[in-house]
Design a protein around this motif. Sequence first.
Motif, PDB file in Angstrom:
ATOM      1  N   SER A 316      -6.815  -2.000  -0.431  1.00 17.01           N
ATOM      2  CA  SER A 316      -6.405  -0.608  -0.320  1.00 17.01           C
ATOM      3  C   SER A 316      -5.676  -0.350   0.993  1.00 17.01           C
ATOM      4  O   SER A 316      -6.058  -0.894   2.030  1.00 17.01           O
ATOM      5  CB  SER A 316      -7.641   0.306  -0.396  1.00 17.01           C
ATOM      6  N   VAL A 360      -2.934   3.692  -7.812  1.00 17.98           N
ATOM      7  CA  VAL A 360      -2.623   2.658  -6.822  1.00 17.98           C
ATOM      8  C   VAL A 360      -1.262   2.917  -6.186  1.00 17.98           C
ATOM      9  O   VAL A 360      -1.103   2.888  -4.961  1.00 17.98           O
ATOM     10  CB  VAL A 360      -2.674   1.260  -7.469  1.00 17.98           C
ATOM     11  N   ARG A 364      -0.235   3.946  -2.189  1.00 14.75           N
ATOM     12  CA  ARG A 364       0.723   3.186  -1.401  1.00 14.75           C
ATOM     13  C   ARG A 364       1.843   4.096  -0.886  1.00 14.75           C
ATOM     14  O   ARG A 364       2.312   3.950   0.236  1.00 14.75           O
ATOM     15  CB  ARG A 364       1.300   2.048  -2.247  1.00 14.75           C
TER      16      ARG A 364
END
Length: 369
Positions: A316, A360, A364
């Motif tokens: 992460s 996800v 980012r």
Amino acid sequence: MDAVILDAVSRGHIVGAAVIASQDGEIVYQGAAGFADREARRSMKEDEVCRLASMTKPIVCVTALALVDRGQLRLEDPVTRWLPSFRPKLSDGREPVITVRHLLTHTAGLSYGFLEVQDGPYHRLGISDGLDRSGLTLEENLQRIASAPLLFEPGTGWHYSVAIDVLGAVIERVTGMTLPVAVRSIVTEPLGMSSVNFVSAGTVLATPYGDASPQPDRMTEPYSLRFGQSAIVYSPARASEATAFPSGGVGMIGNARDYLRFAEAIRTGGAGIIRPETAAAMTTNAIGELPVGAAGPGFGWGLGVAVLKDPLAAKSPINAGAWNWSGVYGTNFWVDPAAGISVVALTNTAVAGMTGDFPVALRRAVYAG
């Protein structure tokens, strides 16, 4: 962030999304894309009200922690102090002590039906996970939960569960109020979270969709979605059904801006709802090295939220000490105290808005700068 959201929508991966982000208390991003109702061509709005599913849990946990701060409830109280008939047993027949702390941390040994095989005890007993239209009262569902064998001695393992539904019943007993009234009076009303409720009461909600190929399915009533060893059974109409029992685990609705108010209140020390030290305890790992299966490697669990211990193990970009959770209708949020960042992403697409490529990529994008 625009690019991530538009890509997910244009590819049909997500039907509609509303996202809001703040840094150091200032809103730095707010956007919406796609459809709240694809068939009616109704666009998703920034203030779209969605089914929060398990993002309900942190709100109900804060309600309980506020009662702890007021001296009305203790973390080490046996649940039987408030719910005398709630006495689940281990498979060997022993009846262990389950405490309020065990409920908050999902270490009570309880489960969810969609996390067990199709002929598991929760299925055989007809236990509601709070997403379906079971026709049960909260008391009837508690009786069924108490009839299922515990998975382990409380405190010795972690397993995602109906524990917060049980906690909701404890809150009702402590306060003498229904859970919706208690949550509203203790948390949502003081924080100005007007869209966050247990029943829609005429509010038009985003239409829910389920993962399918080549495009997400509009959910039927009911709708079954394969998940793990079993399936999640959704009943979208439950959100407008006043007679449905209030599920402390999955029962609330709300919009992204109001949920951000809640997240920011806890990030900044509780906003008078709970004490700063209580907010810190809630968002700090409280279960040692017990593995948190539903969150994955690198995570622990606090008093109501997943806590990121090791970003490398979790793969992460978020900083250690961040806390988060998500919901199976396609919602997720996280708070990164080290960066002063809070992000709420509500979609109407299960479970793609909760786990996988979209959340996800969104994370980012937030840290790309």
